[in-house]
Motif scaffolding. Structure first.
Motif, PDB file in Angstrom:
ATOM      1  N   GLN A 109      -4.507 100.276  74.581  1.00 31.09           N
ATOM      2  CA  GLN A 109      -3.364  99.724  73.857  1.00 31.09           C
ATOM      3  C   GLN A 109      -2.890  98.637  75.122  1.00 31.09           C
ATOM      4  OE1 GLN A 109      -0.419 102.148  72.443  1.00 31.09           O
ATOM      5  NE2 GLN A 109       0.397 100.654  70.851  1.00 31.09           N
ATOM      6  N   ASP A 110      -2.609  97.560  74.589  1.00 30.79           N
ATOM      7  CA  ASP A 110      -1.904  96.482  75.442  1.00 30.79           C
ATOM      8  C   ASP A 110      -0.412  96.977  75.809  1.00 30.79           C
ATOM      9  OD1 ASP A 110      -1.670  94.302  77.078  1.00 30.79           O
ATOM     10  OD2 ASP A 110      -1.406  92.671  75.253  1.00 30.79           O
ATOM     11  N   VAL A 111       0.057  97.120  77.022  1.00 28.97           N
ATOM     12  CA  VAL A 111       1.427  97.417  77.465  1.00 28.97           C
ATOM     13  C   VAL A 111       2.065  96.249  77.996  1.00 28.97           C
ATOM     14  CG1 VAL A 111       3.201  99.005  78.413  1.00 28.97           C
ATOM     15  CG2 VAL A 111       0.719  99.766  77.613  1.00 28.97           C
ATOM     16  N   ARG A 112       3.184  95.662  77.581  1.00 32.84           N
ATOM     17  CA  ARG A 112       3.972  94.521  78.270  1.00 32.84           C
ATOM     18  C   ARG A 112       5.381  94.836  78.713  1.00 32.84           C
ATOM     19  NH1 ARG A 112       1.793  88.958  77.976  1.00 32.84           N
ATOM     20  NH2 ARG A 112       0.582  89.782  76.580  1.00 32.84           N
ATOM     21  N   ASP A 113       5.570  94.836  79.855  1.00 30.39           N
ATOM     22  CA  ASP A 113       7.092  95.038  80.288  1.00 30.39           C
ATOM     23  C   ASP A 113       7.300  96.546  79.632  1.00 30.39           C
ATOM     24  OD1 ASP A 113       7.050  93.084  82.045  1.00 30.39           O
ATOM     25  OD2 ASP A 113       8.056  91.782  80.204  1.00 30.39           O
ATOM     26  N   GLY A 114       6.755  97.464  79.550  1.00 29.62           N
ATOM     27  CA  GLY A 114       7.046  98.876  79.060  1.00 29.62           C
ATOM     28  C   GLY A 114       6.979  99.016  77.575  1.00 29.62           C
ATOM     29  N   THR A 115       6.454  97.883  76.973  1.00 29.31           N
ATOM     30  CA  THR A 115       6.609  97.679  75.277  1.00 29.31           C
ATOM     31  C   THR A 115       5.142  97.827  74.975  1.00 29.31           C
ATOM     32  OG1 THR A 115       8.653  96.439  75.480  1.00 29.31           O
ATOM     33  CG2 THR A 115       7.147  96.554  73.561  1.00 29.31           C
ATOM     34  N   PHE A 116       4.741  98.792  73.991  1.00 24.79           N
ATOM     35  CA  PHE A 116       3.402  99.023  73.547  1.00 24.79           C
ATOM     36  C   PHE A 116       3.012  97.684  72.493  1.00 24.79           C
ATOM     37  CE2 PHE A 116       4.488 103.311  75.265  1.00 24.79           C
ATOM     38  CZ  PHE A 116       3.270 103.521  75.940  1.00 24.79           C
ATOM     39  N   GLY A 117       2.113  97.246  72.899  1.00 21.42           N
ATOM     40  CA  GLY A 117       1.552  95.976  71.862  1.00 21.42           C
ATOM     41  C   GLY A 117       0.260  96.524  71.026  1.00 21.42           C
ATOM     42  N   PRO A 118      -0.549  95.722  70.843  1.00 18.20           N
ATOM     43  CA  PRO A 118      -1.620  95.978  69.795  1.00 18.20           C
ATOM     44  C   PRO A 118      -2.658  96.679  70.623  1.00 18.20           C
ATOM     45  CG  PRO A 118      -1.751  93.663  70.475  1.00 18.20           C
ATOM     46  CD  PRO A 118      -0.379  94.068  71.052  1.00 18.20           C
ATOM     47  N   LEU A 119      -3.422  97.379  69.701  1.00 17.24           N
ATOM     48  CA  LEU A 119      -4.549  98.174  70.065  1.00 17.24           C
ATOM     49  C   LEU A 119      -5.671  96.873  70.473  1.00 17.24           C
ATOM     50  CD1 LEU A 119      -5.407 101.139  67.806  1.00 17.24           C
ATOM     51  CD2 LEU A 119      -4.064 101.023  70.074  1.00 17.24           C
ATOM     52  N   LEU A 120      -6.039  97.107  71.802  1.00 14.30           N
ATOM     53  CA  LEU A 120      -7.427  96.426  72.200  1.00 14.30           C
ATOM     54  C   LEU A 120      -8.667  96.625  72.008  1.00 14.30           C
ATOM     55  CD1 LEU A 120      -5.439  95.630  75.668  1.00 14.30           C
ATOM     56  CD2 LEU A 120      -5.466  94.352  73.617  1.00 14.30           C
ATOM     57  N   GLY A 121      -9.039  97.990  71.559  1.00 17.53           N
ATOM     58  CA  GLY A 121     -10.381  98.801  71.288  1.00 17.53           C
ATOM     59  C   GLY A 121     -10.184 100.151  71.218  1.00 17.53           C
ATOM     60  N   TYR A 122     -11.206 100.668  70.951  1.00 10.09           N
ATOM     61  CA  TYR A 122     -11.270 102.116  71.062  1.00 10.09           C
ATOM     62  C   TYR A 122     -12.977 102.334  71.326  1.00 10.09           C
ATOM     63  CZ  TYR A 122     -13.592 101.892  66.227  1.00 10.09           C
ATOM     64  OH  TYR A 122     -14.407 101.564  64.982  1.00 10.09           O
ATOM     65  N   ALA A 123     -13.134 103.723  71.795  1.00  7.47           N
ATOM     66  CA  ALA A 123     -14.438 104.408  72.065  1.00  7.47           C
ATOM     67  C   ALA A 123     -14.430 105.794  71.328  1.00  7.47           C
ATOM     68  CB  ALA A 123     -14.685 104.525  73.398  1.00  7.47           C
ATOM     69  N   THR A 124     -15.624 105.884  70.778  1.00  5.02           N
ATOM     70  CA  THR A 124     -15.644 107.442  70.368  1.00  5.02           C
ATOM     71  C   THR A 124     -17.075 108.142  70.820  1.00  5.02           C
ATOM     72  OG1 THR A 124     -17.032 106.872  68.289  1.00  5.02           O
ATOM     73  CG2 THR A 124     -14.558 106.951  68.039  1.00  5.02           C
ATOM     74  N   SER A 125     -16.849 109.536  70.568  1.00  6.58           N
ATOM     75  CA  SER A 125     -18.075 110.430  70.881  1.00  6.58           C
ATOM     76  C   SER A 125     -18.088 111.161  69.281  1.00  6.58           C
ATOM     77  CB  SER A 125     -18.079 111.173  71.969  1.00  6.58           C
ATOM     78  OG  SER A 125     -16.916 112.198  71.815  1.00  6.58           O
ATOM     79  N   SER A 126     -19.363 111.036  68.799  1.00  2.20           N
ATOM     80  CA  SER A 126     -19.576 111.876  67.505  1.00  2.20           C
ATOM     81  C   SER A 126     -20.904 112.477  67.392  1.00  2.20           C
ATOM     82  CB  SER A 126     -19.428 110.736  66.332  1.00  2.20           C
ATOM     83  OG  SER A 126     -18.311 109.626  66.223  1.00  2.20           O
TER      84      SER A 126
END
Length: 179
Positions: free
Chosen positions: A65-82
């Motif tokens: 997740q993007d964090v800008r000046d302590g504020t959470f922004g959008p998800l940038l990606g994900y990884a899984t194990s299944s």
């Protein structure tokens, strides 16, 4: 004007991420052959997938997740194990995957996600990780090779999407468990 500093937080995925995760995945469903799903999902349809990746155990979901000046922004990606396959003898094998937001390429997000995922899996009773990569996808091949995956074979024209047959190259990684 100077842009504000950004950083990336990698953490386990939670239910509050469901809509953003669904939107990210649906981009790949609609626009690319990277996934062989052909119909987009609603968040409710993706909920069982999310719930199958708890914060512990061999089946994990890590989000960046993007964090800008302590504020959470959008998800940038994900990884899984299944689970690799449903039969019990496969329980020490996992299939891993990583998806980055379309505008997050080239920032090292995939590397951050796999670092966190493999760190989380280090204490689990796992022997091998597998990844199927629709071809061509040089960025994914480079990422997996960097993490110690080796090519073990290619299924030729195994899936059809957008009117084209696609190959899937399979890669494996030793996770260090010894009998």
């Amino acid at each position: 004007m100077r842009s504000k500093p950004t950083e990336v937080q990698v953490r386990p995925g939670v239910e509050a991420d469901l809509t953003a995760l669904t939107d990210l995945y649906n981009h790949y469903v609609r626009e690319t052959p990277i996934t062989f799903d052909t119909a987009v999902f609603t968040p409710e349809e993706r909920r069982p997938w999310l719930l199958s990746h708890p914060e512990d155990g061999p089946y994990r979901l890590m989000v960046a997740q993007d964090v800008r000046d302590g504020t959470f922004g959008p998800l940038l990606g994900y990884a899984t194990s299944s689970p690799f396959r449903a039969k019990a003898a496969y329980d020490t094998s996992v299939e891993v995957t990583v998806y980055c937001a379309p505008d997050a390429g080239g920032r090292g997000i995939g590397t951050l996600l796999y670092d966190a995922l493999f760190d989380a899996l280090a204490g689990e009773d796992l022997h091998r990780a597998y990844a199927g990569i629709t071809q061509p996808n040089e960025a994914s091949v480079r990422l997996h090779t960097r993490f110690g995956f080796t090519h073990v074979g290619t299924y030729r024209e195994v899936g059809r999407k957008f009117g084209t047959y696609w190959d899937v190259a399979w890669y494996e990684k030793d996770l260090g468990l010894r009998d």
